[in-house]
Design a protein around this motif. Structure first.
Motif, short mmCIF file in Angstrom:
data_model
loop_
_atom_site.label_atom_id
_atom_site.label_comp_id
_atom_site.label_asym_id
_atom_site.label_seq_id
_atom_site.Cartn_x
_atom_site.Cartn_y
_atom_site.Cartn_z
N TYR A 89 15.61 23.46 -48.84
CA TYR A 89 16.46 24.23 -47.93
C TYR A 89 16.85 23.48 -46.67
CZ TYR A 89 14.54 27.58 -51.18
OH TYR A 89 14.13 28.20 -52.34
N ILE A 90 16.89 22.15 -46.75
CA ILE A 90 17.39 21.34 -45.64
C ILE A 90 18.37 20.31 -46.18
CG2 ILE A 90 15.24 21.59 -44.34
CD1 ILE A 90 15.99 18.14 -45.25
N SER A 91 19.26 19.88 -45.31
CA SER A 91 20.20 18.81 -45.64
C SER A 91 20.13 17.77 -44.54
CB SER A 91 21.63 19.36 -45.73
OG SER A 91 21.73 20.31 -46.76
N ALA A 92 20.38 16.52 -44.91
CA ALA A 92 20.34 15.43 -43.93
C ALA A 92 21.41 14.42 -44.29
CB ALA A 92 18.96 14.77 -43.92
N SER A 93 21.94 13.76 -43.28
CA SER A 93 22.96 12.75 -43.53
C SER A 93 22.94 11.71 -42.42
CB SER A 93 24.35 13.40 -43.60
OG SER A 93 25.32 12.45 -43.96
N ILE A 94 23.30 10.51 -42.79
CA ILE A 94 23.48 9.43 -41.83
C ILE A 94 24.96 9.12 -41.76
CG2 ILE A 94 22.99 7.01 -41.31
CD1 ILE A 94 20.32 7.40 -42.82
N LYS A 95 25.47 8.98 -40.53
CA LYS A 95 26.88 8.63 -40.35
C LYS A 95 27.03 7.11 -40.29
CE LYS A 95 28.34 12.81 -37.94
NZ LYS A 95 28.94 13.34 -36.69
N THR A 96 28.25 6.66 -40.37
CA THR A 96 28.52 5.22 -40.35
C THR A 96 28.11 4.57 -39.03
OG1 THR A 96 30.81 5.65 -39.67
CG2 THR A 96 30.40 5.33 -42.04
N ASP A 97 27.94 5.35 -37.97
CA ASP A 97 27.50 4.80 -36.68
C ASP A 97 25.97 4.70 -36.60
OD1 ASP A 97 26.70 7.44 -36.33
OD2 ASP A 97 27.99 7.80 -34.58
N GLY A 98 25.26 5.01 -37.69
CA GLY A 98 23.82 4.90 -37.74
C GLY A 98 23.06 6.09 -37.19
N THR A 99 23.76 7.17 -36.82
CA THR A 99 23.08 8.37 -36.32
C THR A 99 22.63 9.23 -37.50
OG1 THR A 99 25.20 9.54 -36.08
CG2 THR A 99 24.33 8.40 -34.13
N LEU A 100 21.54 9.97 -37.27
CA LEU A 100 20.96 10.85 -38.28
C LEU A 100 21.22 12.30 -37.91
CD1 LEU A 100 19.10 11.43 -40.74
CD2 LEU A 100 17.16 11.21 -39.16
N TRP A 101 21.63 13.09 -38.89
CA TRP A 101 21.96 14.50 -38.69
C TRP A 101 21.20 15.34 -39.70
CZ3 TRP A 101 25.68 15.91 -34.95
CH2 TRP A 101 26.25 14.81 -34.28
N THR A 102 20.63 16.49 -39.26
CA THR A 102 19.91 17.39 -40.15
C THR A 102 20.32 18.83 -39.87
OG1 THR A 102 18.04 17.57 -38.63
CG2 THR A 102 17.90 15.86 -40.33
N TRP A 103 20.09 19.71 -40.86
CA TRP A 103 20.37 21.13 -40.68
C TRP A 103 19.71 21.91 -41.79
CZ3 TRP A 103 23.71 17.33 -42.02
CH2 TRP A 103 24.42 17.45 -43.22
N GLY A 104 19.49 23.22 -41.54
CA GLY A 104 18.85 24.11 -42.51
C GLY A 104 17.55 24.68 -41.99
N TYR A 105 16.62 24.94 -42.92
CA TYR A 105 15.33 25.57 -42.64
C TYR A 105 14.42 24.61 -41.88
CZ TYR A 105 11.32 28.58 -43.82
OH TYR A 105 10.25 29.42 -43.78
N ASN A 106 13.74 25.12 -40.84
CA ASN A 106 13.00 24.22 -39.96
C ASN A 106 11.64 24.81 -39.51
OD1 ASN A 106 12.74 21.80 -38.47
ND2 ASN A 106 13.55 22.78 -36.63
N ASN A 107 11.00 25.60 -40.36
CA ASN A 107 9.76 26.26 -39.95
C ASN A 107 8.61 25.30 -39.66
OD1 ASN A 107 9.50 25.64 -42.74
ND2 ASN A 107 7.87 27.15 -42.91
N ASN A 108 8.65 24.10 -40.20
CA ASN A 108 7.60 23.11 -39.96
C ASN A 108 8.10 21.92 -39.15
OD1 ASN A 108 5.19 24.09 -41.54
ND2 ASN A 108 6.77 24.17 -43.11
N GLY A 109 9.27 22.05 -38.55
CA GLY A 109 9.83 20.95 -37.77
C GLY A 109 10.43 19.86 -38.63
N GLN A 110 10.72 20.17 -39.90
CA GLN A 110 11.21 19.16 -40.84
C GLN A 110 12.61 18.64 -40.51
OE1 GLN A 110 10.37 22.40 -41.51
NE2 GLN A 110 11.19 23.06 -43.46
N LEU A 111 13.31 19.25 -39.58
CA LEU A 111 14.62 18.73 -39.18
C LEU A 111 14.50 17.61 -38.16
CD1 LEU A 111 16.83 21.97 -38.94
CD2 LEU A 111 16.49 20.41 -40.89
#
Length: 146
Positions: A89-111
Motif C-alpha cells: 500500500y505504498i508507492s515510491a519513485s525517483i525522478k531524473t534529478d535524483g530526488t526520492l518521492w513516496t506516498w500511501g500508507y505510512n503507519n510504520n514510517g515506511q514513507l
C-alpha cells in the motif's frame, strides 16, 4: 501485459475480471518500466510520465483521493520520473534529478518522511538528490544513494 487476480483492477484492463493468460494493457507500446505491490501497479512511459492503477484505499495511487482505478491513469503532468517501486500500500519513485518521492500508507514510517501520516499524493523524502534505487516491502522501504 498483465494476468492473474484482478479483484481491485490492478491488471489495468478496465475491469475486475481474473485472467489466467496474459492480456495487453491498452494499445500503447511506450511502457518503459513497471512495478506492482499491494493490489496496485505503477508504470513509467518512455516520455517520463508516471501511470498508476488498482487499489487505492491508502492513497497509494497518488491522486489525492482513495478512489480505485482499473485502467492506467497518469499521476500529474511531470515527465521526469525515472524509476518506481511498490510495497504494501505504498508507492515510491525517483525522478531524473535524483530526488526520492513516496506516498500511501505510512503507519510504520515506511514513507521515510519522519512521521506516521499517510499521504495520497507524492511527497519528497528529504532533500538529497543522489538516490539511485528504491524498493518497497511489507512495512518498510529501502533506498540506495549514489
Amino acid at each position: 501485459w498483465s494476468w492473474g487476480r484482478n479483484s481491485q483492477g490492478q491488471l489495468g484492463l478496465g475491469n475486475t475480471t481474473y485472467y489466467s493468460s496474459p492480456k495487453q494493457v491498452g494499445a500503447l507500446t511506450t511502457w518503459l518500466r513497471i512495478a506492482s505491490g499491494g493490489y496496485c501497479t505503477l508504470a513509467i512511459k518512455t516520455d517520463g510520465t508516471l501511470w498508476i492503477w488498482g487499489y487505492n484505499a491508502s492513497g497509494q495511487l497518488g491522486f489525492s483521493n482513495i478512489t480505485n482505478y482499473s485502467s492506467p491513469k497518469q499521476v500529474g503532468a511531470l515527465t521526469n520520473w525515472l524509476s518506481i517501486a511498490a510495497g504494501n500500500y505504498i508507492s515510491a519513485s525517483i525522478k531524473t534529478d535524483g530526488t526520492l518521492w513516496t506516498w500511501g500508507y505510512n503507519n510504520n514510517g515506511q514513507l521515510g518522511l519522519g512521521n506516521t501520516t499517510s499521504y495520497s499524493s507524492p511527497k519528497q523524502v528529504g532533500a538529497l538528490t543522489t538516490w539511485s534505487s528504491v524498493s518497497g516491502g511489507i512495512y518498510h522501504t529501502i533506498g540506495l544513494l549514489y
